[in-house]
Design an enzyme around this catalytic site. Structure first.
Site, PDB file in Angstrom:
ATOM      1  N   HIS A  65      77.921 -78.981 -25.529  1.00  0.00           N
ATOM      2  CA  HIS A  65      78.586 -80.274 -25.346  1.00  0.00           C
ATOM      3  C   HIS A  65      79.850 -80.102 -24.501  1.00  0.00           C
ATOM      4  O   HIS A  65      80.825 -79.497 -24.945  1.00  0.00           O
ATOM      5  CB  HIS A  65      78.951 -80.823 -26.731  1.00  0.00           C
ATOM      6  N   ASP A  99      79.027 -84.723 -18.221  1.00  0.00           N
ATOM      7  CA  ASP A  99      79.350 -86.148 -18.154  1.00  0.00           C
ATOM      8  C   ASP A  99      79.747 -86.388 -16.703  1.00  0.00           C
ATOM      9  O   ASP A  99      80.505 -85.597 -16.125  1.00  0.00           O
ATOM     10  CB  ASP A  99      80.510 -86.498 -19.090  1.00  0.00           C
ATOM     11  N   GLU A 107      74.986 -86.983 -18.401  1.00  0.00           N
ATOM     12  CA  GLU A 107      75.225 -88.358 -18.862  1.00  0.00           C
ATOM     13  C   GLU A 107      75.910 -89.170 -17.776  1.00  0.00           C
ATOM     14  O   GLU A 107      76.949 -88.760 -17.243  1.00  0.00           O
ATOM     15  CB  GLU A 107      76.120 -88.339 -20.121  1.00  0.00           C
ATOM     16  N   GLU A 121      75.666 -79.563 -20.930  1.00  0.00           N
ATOM     17  CA  GLU A 121      75.884 -80.989 -20.683  1.00  0.00           C
ATOM     18  C   GLU A 121      76.900 -81.255 -19.570  1.00  0.00           C
ATOM     19  O   GLU A 121      77.907 -80.542 -19.463  1.00  0.00           O
ATOM     20  CB  GLU A 121      76.401 -81.680 -21.955  1.00  0.00           C
ATOM     21  N   HIS A 126      84.607 -86.248 -18.610  1.00  0.00           N
ATOM     22  CA  HIS A 126      84.093 -87.045 -19.725  1.00  0.00           C
ATOM     23  C   HIS A 126      84.285 -88.541 -19.547  1.00  0.00           C
ATOM     24  O   HIS A 126      83.480 -89.343 -20.010  1.00  0.00           O
ATOM     25  CB  HIS A 126      84.730 -86.609 -21.044  1.00  0.00           C
TER      26      HIS A 126
END
Ligand code: G3P
Ligand code: CA
Length: 340
Positions: free
Chosen positions: A28, A57, A164, A55, A70
């Site tokens: 994460h 973002d 994401e 991950e 993020h």
């Protein structure tokens, strides 16, 4: 002959059930329990911890570059206030979309902080990497993919990407198609089918549908899609987490990424929990379940779990989720390896 065929079928069933039971570890924001989130150092560290996916973002700059951060703000992980004072919007925030990549590259990235009433920066996770030391920068999605693919080559591993789109509707309102740009970058780097080691994720319900119906066909590609879900008081996912809602979701998504508290609902001090039917509903409809965020610090471990290992045991092996987003990939990878 019949015995041989039955034996082969038995072996196949065993192999298939073993594959189905594989649990994935998603780093994460990188190995963010140890070094500032979304920095190249955090991503390299996560890769060395042998996770399954790392991950990203992703947000877009003024000059249409994709950067790994993020938020669509710069003012909780960089020194933008000091370097570009006067460039905040009326709400006091510094928007990534108002800065060029060259400007953003001049910023120093640090551990996530909040700002107190006296205007001081306070680390959100006080026991993690210290604030304002070492030198980290913002990097692009392409640079991160090149790092991961380079490390895959040099280590012989096959670690995937799990990106994401952050606030895609906001980006669209500013004239920028964030999801299209992310998926185009996936394709450039060879991730273009559901067999690719890559996921696209977003919290925005209409955006995930748009990606499935329009963006992926326009790019002549496919990719695994994850609907993220939050557990806030205003819950846009209420209708989605019903038998009909999940069934509908399964027509365009491959899985869900809920807050872990949507699976284990707690009240009060959180000493007990109530298991919701989210995981069973998802599995009945063929959807994978990757909850977030698994943090090993004692303050972040729900009381009902007792310990971080207790939390992993409960979610991965008792409730049966298919993977987890974690800030502590090393502990999580070790736990799963030991179970095998
Ligand atoms: O994307 C899964 C998880 O990262 C969602 O939470 O806020 O950390 O992006 P957030
Ligand atoms: Ca995320």
């Amino acid at each position: 002959m019949r015995v041989v065929i039955l034996g082969i079928i038995g072996c196949l069933i065993f192999v298939m059930s073993s594959i189905a039971a594989e649990k994935i570890v998603i780093a994460h924001r990188g190995a963010s329990g140890y070094v500032a989130e979304h920095t190249i150092a955090a991503k390299a560290m996560a890769h060395a911890m042998d996770v399954d996916y790392i991950e990203q973002d992703v947000v877009m700059t003024k000059d249409d570059h994709l950067v790994v951060l993020h938020d669509h703000y710069l003012d909780r992980v960089t020194d933008v206030q000091e370097k570009f004072s006067g460039r905040a919007r009326e709400d006091g925030r510094y928007y990534v979309i108002d800065f060029t990549l060259d400007e953003i590259r001049t910023l120093a990235v640090t551990e996530r902080y909040s700002i107190n009433e006296d205007g001081e920066k306070i680390a959100v996770f006080p026991d993690r990497f210290p604030l304002n030391v070492a030198r980290f920068n913002v990097h692009t999605l392409a640079e991160e993919i090149e790092l991961i693919q380079g490390l895959n080559k040099s280590t012989g591993r096959d670690i995937g990407i799990y990106s994401e789109a952050k606030s895609p509707a906001f980006h669209l309102s500013e004239g920028k198609d964030l999801s299209h740009a992310i998926l185009k970058t996936f394709k450039v780097y060879g991730y273009d089918s559901k067999l690719s080691k890559a996921y696209y994720q977003t919290f925005e319900i209409e955006e995930l549908k748009r990606v499935h119906e329009k963006v992926l066909p326009a790019l002549d590609m496919d990719i695994k899609l994850i609907q993220l879900m939050g557990a806030g008081e205003i819950n846009p996912y209420e209708e989605m987490v019903t038998p009909d809602g999940i069934k509908q979701l399964s027509t365009y998504a491959d899985g869900i990424g809920p807050s872990l508290f949507m699976i284990t609902h707690t009240e009060g001090r959180g000493e007990t929990y109530e298991l919701t039917d989210l995981v069973s509903l998802a599995h009945q409809n063929g959807l994978d379940v990757h909850p977030y965020t698994f943090r090993a610090e004692s303050f972040a471990t729900p009381k009902f779990a007792g310990s971080y290992e207790g939390l992993l045991e409960l979610f991965l092996y008792e409730i049966g989720v298919d993977g987890v987003f974690t800030d502590f990939p090393d502990i999580t990878v070790d736990y799963i390896k030991n179970k095998k």
